[in-house]
Design an enzyme around this catalytic site. Sequence first.
Site, PDB file in Angstrom:
ATOM      1  N   ASP A   1      14.027   3.166  -2.619  1.00 40.54           N
ATOM      2  CA  ASP A   1      13.860   2.036  -2.321  1.00 40.54           C
ATOM      3  C   ASP A   1      15.089   1.095  -1.812  1.00 40.54           C
ATOM      4  OD1 ASP A   1      11.241   2.463  -3.412  1.00 40.54           O
ATOM      5  OD2 ASP A   1      11.828   1.975  -5.417  1.00 40.54           O
TER       6      ASP A   1
ATOM      7  N   LYS B   1      14.193   1.359   3.453  1.00 37.80           N
ATOM      8  CA  LYS B   1      14.336   2.315   4.399  1.00 37.80           C
ATOM      9  C   LYS B   1      13.062   1.713   5.402  1.00 37.80           C
ATOM     10  CE  LYS B   1      13.505   5.367   1.780  1.00 37.80           C
ATOM     11  NZ  LYS B   1      13.801   4.843   0.335  1.00 37.80           N
TER      12      LYS B   1
ATOM     13  N   ALA C   1       6.355   7.703  -1.871  1.00 36.62           N
ATOM     14  CA  ALA C   1       7.157   6.722  -1.233  1.00 36.62           C
ATOM     15  C   ALA C   1       6.453   5.499  -1.092  1.00 36.62           C
ATOM     16  CB  ALA C   1       7.293   7.074   0.346  1.00 36.62           C
ATOM     17  N   GLY C   2       7.063   4.183  -1.177  1.00 34.93           N
ATOM     18  CA  GLY C   2       6.498   2.896  -1.176  1.00 34.93           C
ATOM     19  C   GLY C   2       7.269   2.279  -0.048  1.00 34.93           C
ATOM     20  N   HIS C   3       7.109   2.347   1.206  1.00 40.51           N
ATOM     21  CA  HIS C   3       7.927   1.751   2.196  1.00 40.51           C
ATOM     22  C   HIS C   3       7.332   0.258   2.766  1.00 40.51           C
ATOM     23  CE1 HIS C   3       9.944   5.772   3.302  1.00 40.51           C
ATOM     24  NE2 HIS C   3       9.936   5.451   1.932  1.00 40.51           N
TER      25      HIS C   3
ATOM     26  N   GLN D   1      12.392   8.573  -0.358  1.00 42.67           N
ATOM     27  CA  GLN D   1      13.027   8.583  -1.608  1.00 42.67           C
ATOM     28  C   GLN D   1      14.539   8.324  -1.073  1.00 42.67           C
ATOM     29  OE1 GLN D   1      10.534  11.270  -1.471  1.00 42.67           O
ATOM     30  NE2 GLN D   1       9.441   9.708  -2.111  1.00 42.67           N
TER      31      GLN D   1
ATOM     32  N   LYS E   1      19.846  -6.545   1.245  1.00 45.31           N
ATOM     33  CA  LYS E   1      19.427  -7.391   0.002  1.00 45.31           C
ATOM     34  C   LYS E   1      20.973  -8.087  -0.217  1.00 45.31           C
ATOM     35  CE  LYS E   1      15.544  -6.361  -2.208  1.00 45.31           C
ATOM     36  NZ  LYS E   1      14.694  -5.552  -3.106  1.00 45.31           N
TER      37      LYS E   1
HETATM   38  P1  GDP Z   1      12.030   1.617   0.761  1.00 52.54           P
HETATM   39  O1  GDP Z   1      11.171   2.415  -0.178  1.00 52.54           O
HETATM   40  O2  GDP Z   1      13.362   2.267   0.919  1.00 52.54           O
HETATM   41  O3  GDP Z   1      11.486   1.463   2.048  1.00 52.54           O
HETATM   42  O4  GDP Z   1      12.107   0.290  -0.071  1.00 52.54           O
HETATM   43  P2  GDP Z   1      10.887  -0.537  -0.710  1.00 52.54           P
HETATM   44  O5  GDP Z   1      10.051  -1.039   0.264  1.00 52.54           O
HETATM   45  O6  GDP Z   1      10.288   0.184  -1.876  1.00 52.54           O
HETATM   46  O7  GDP Z   1      12.005  -1.498  -1.320  1.00 52.54           O
HETATM   47  C1  GDP Z   1      12.628  -2.408  -0.826  1.00 52.54           C
HETATM   48  C2  GDP Z   1      12.255  -4.103  -1.324  1.00 52.54           C
HETATM   49  O8  GDP Z   1      13.278  -4.832  -0.741  1.00 52.54           O
HETATM   50  C3  GDP Z   1      10.784  -4.268  -0.509  1.00 52.54           C
HETATM   51  O9  GDP Z   1      10.252  -5.442  -1.264  1.00 52.54           O
HETATM   52  C4  GDP Z   1      11.431  -5.101   0.909  1.00 52.54           C
HETATM   53  O10 GDP Z   1      10.307  -5.920   1.417  1.00 52.54           O
HETATM   54  C5  GDP Z   1      12.540  -5.754   0.250  1.00 52.54           C
HETATM   55  N1  GDP Z   1      13.581  -6.075   1.284  1.00 52.54           N
HETATM   56  C6  GDP Z   1      14.251  -5.262   2.234  1.00 52.54           C
HETATM   57  N2  GDP Z   1      15.293  -5.718   2.742  1.00 52.54           N
HETATM   58  C7  GDP Z   1      15.552  -6.832   2.252  1.00 52.54           C
HETATM   59  C8  GDP Z   1      16.734  -7.797   2.020  1.00 52.54           C
HETATM   60  O11 GDP Z   1      17.570  -7.576   2.971  1.00 52.54           O
HETATM   61  N3  GDP Z   1      16.486  -8.803   1.287  1.00 52.54           N
HETATM   62  C9  GDP Z   1      15.516  -8.854   0.366  1.00 52.54           C
HETATM   63  N4  GDP Z   1      15.553 -10.095  -0.603  1.00 52.54           N
HETATM   64  N5  GDP Z   1      14.786  -8.287   0.384  1.00 52.54           N
HETATM   65  C10 GDP Z   1      14.545  -6.986   1.143  1.00 52.54           C
HETATM   66  P1  IMO Z   2      10.835   5.499  -1.595  1.00 51.30           P
HETATM   67  O1  IMO Z   2      10.597   6.498  -0.260  1.00 51.30           O
HETATM   68  C1  IMO Z   2      12.192   5.338  -5.719  1.00 51.30           C
HETATM   69  C2  IMO Z   2      11.241   8.571  -8.347  1.00 51.30           C
HETATM   70  C3  IMO Z   2      10.291   8.392  -9.577  1.00 51.30           C
HETATM   71  C4  IMO Z   2      10.418   9.287 -10.448  1.00 51.30           C
HETATM   72  C5  IMO Z   2      11.074  10.560  -9.555  1.00 51.30           C
HETATM   73  C6  IMO Z   2      10.200  11.606  -9.440  1.00 51.30           C
HETATM   74  O2  IMO Z   2      10.048   4.467  -1.737  1.00 51.30           O
HETATM   75  O3  IMO Z   2      12.246   5.536  -1.664  1.00 51.30           O
HETATM   76  P2  IMO Z   2       7.995  12.003  -7.990  1.00 51.30           P
HETATM   77  O4  IMO Z   2       6.713  11.084  -8.215  1.00 51.30           O
HETATM   78  O5  IMO Z   2       8.403  11.980  -6.625  1.00 51.30           O
HETATM   79  O6  IMO Z   2       7.874  13.377  -8.557  1.00 51.30           O
HETATM   80  O7  IMO Z   2       8.929  11.252  -9.085  1.00 51.30           O
HETATM   81  O8  IMO Z   2      11.548  10.085  -8.453  1.00 51.30           O
HETATM   82  N1  IMO Z   2      10.799   8.268  -7.216  1.00 51.30           N
HETATM   83  C7  IMO Z   2      10.978   7.350  -6.403  1.00 51.30           C
HETATM   84  N2  IMO Z   2      11.934   6.160  -6.454  1.00 51.30           N
HETATM   85  N3  IMO Z   2      11.534   5.342  -4.483  1.00 51.30           N
HETATM   86  C8  IMO Z   2      10.793   6.306  -4.096  1.00 51.30           C
HETATM   87  O9  IMO Z   2      10.454   6.379  -2.802  1.00 51.30           O
HETATM   88  C9  IMO Z   2      10.421   7.366  -4.902  1.00 51.30           C
HETATM   89  N4  IMO Z   2       9.564   8.529  -5.010  1.00 51.30           N
HETATM   90  C10 IMO Z   2      10.054   8.840  -6.128  1.00 51.30           C
HETATM   91  O10 IMO Z   2      10.124   7.087  -9.836  1.00 51.30           O
HETATM   92  O11 IMO Z   2      11.908   8.825 -11.205  1.00 51.30           O
HETATM   93 MG    MG Z   3       9.982   2.194  -1.900  1.00 48.11          MG
END
Ligand code: GDP
Ligand code: IMO
Ligand code: MG
Length: 432
Positions: free
Chosen positions: A13, A16, A39-41, A220, A327
């Site tokens: 998170d 990416k 993953a949740g991107h 991840q 962030k």
């Molecule tokens: P990922 O899994 O690495 O792609 O990251 P996530 O999407 O799970 O989590 C990142 C969160 O931060 C998302 O809600 C993005 O929209 C948000 N985000 C990304 N870059 C920035 C930033 O520079 N500032 C703020 N405030 N939010 C951001």
């Molecule tokens: P992105 O790509 C943050 C964490 C889970 C748990 C551990 C194992 O969005 O960064 P799993 O379901 O993979 O067996 O869970 O890894 N986890 C993540 N934490 N971002 C992720 O993906 C994750 N994918 C798995 O919360 O602790």
């Molecule tokens: Mg994520």
Amino acid sequence: MPAVVVVGMQFGDESKGAVVDYLAEWADLVVRYNGGSNAGHTVVANGEKYKLHLMPSSVVRGKRGVLGAGVAFDPEVFLEELRDLKSRGRNIDVLVSLKAALLLPYHKELDSAISGGRLGTTKRGIGPAYQDKMARVTGLKVADLFSPRFPQRLKEVLEIKENELRNAGILTGDVEEYYLKLLAKAEEWRNSLSAFIGDDHLEVNEAIAEGKFVVFEGAQGTMLDVDHGTYPFVTSSNPVAGGACTGAGVSPLAIDFVVGVMKAYTTRVGKGPFPTELSGDIADYIRDRGGEYGTTTGRPRRVGWLDLPMLRYSAMINGIGYLAIRKLDVLSGLDRVKVAVAYEIDGEEVRIAPPYVDELEKAKPIYEELEGWKVNDWNEFVKGGWSSLPEEVKNYVSFIEREVEAKAILIGVGPDREMTIPTPHLREIIPL
Ligand code: GDP
Ligand code: IMO
Ligand code: MG
């Protein structure tokens, strides 16, 4: 044009999705190499928010994407995301590797029944699917789904897995009935997926050979890597940069740069050690301002100060030359910002995080305090560019660059695509 790996340096998170989307302006191909729908991107573009689980983040720009052999491929999630994105007007141009591990509905149920609670997984079936891939006798690949021998193979797999599924309460009735239901689902998937499958290795290697700009999108983060993270509180794949080679079938010699994505602080969702974890007012401040709730599960993320020992470890494991620091806006308003510059473990000062649960639980962060910044509206800095930023922000970034020995190519001051501010170093990886 280069081949670049974008890798998470912390516990996932890191943003990416936002970084890959930014680079995708110039990229020809974006390749997911590990993980699955755990993953949740997030990509926020033109006022629209996309939460991508299995699709490469290139799909928002309508660019070509690949799901490589290292991915755990869940047809249900893929088809649901495909429908959702199409209904939002996206044109989806994605290739799914025939070599990817096939994640079946019972993997998700097994994850919920067994590892979900104990490890705090996302319950997306990741552990059980990779377990079966490694076991081989119970593993199926995307290629198997398209083989005329699929019915026989599935039958053989279920013969071995029947007891496990019964013990977990997943299979309660007749196994033959269960088998026929799965077979019917597989038939549906085959019809919908046939346009997407192919030889990822040819596509990716040809793109590199033709000098195209290829971005490998890690899922991840390094500290969640099954080999290099805080085992057993990790995922079951290799998010590290090396995972791009194994997960996409490319030579290490084909990779030009590795970009480490990091937040300006640290978060973790799920269980496991977290030396700089915060609780109380500052934690709430960061969690609320940063919207630190899981993209996949909605769980509140644990938050803490930036952890340089972890980032140095990560930089070493991945060969990170460049950083994307996101962030920074979230920390705005704090008088002082703390950064862990080392740990004290059993009276010793440690500069590179040991990735062992026992050691990290004992680690006492040694903090340095930096001047905070107070910015309400970042738009003028987005327009003014890197040099216009407040000195405190630039100092924070340079401090990280020095300590991690890598150069920032961009910073993030908001979730929207426009809120990325490139630094002069971006030119070193993209011939702009
Ligand atoms: P990922 O899994 O690495 O792609 O990251 P996530 O999407 O799970 O989590 C990142 C969160 O931060 C998302 O809600 C993005 O929209 C948000 N985000 C990304 N870059 C920035 C930033 O520079 N500032 C703020 N405030 N939010 C951001
Ligand atoms: P992105 O790509 C943050 C964490 C889970 C748990 C551990 C194992 O969005 O960064 P799993 O379901 O993979 O067996 O869970 O890894 N986890 C993540 N934490 N971002 C992720 O993906 C994750 N994918 C798995 O919360 O602790
Ligand atoms: Mg994520």
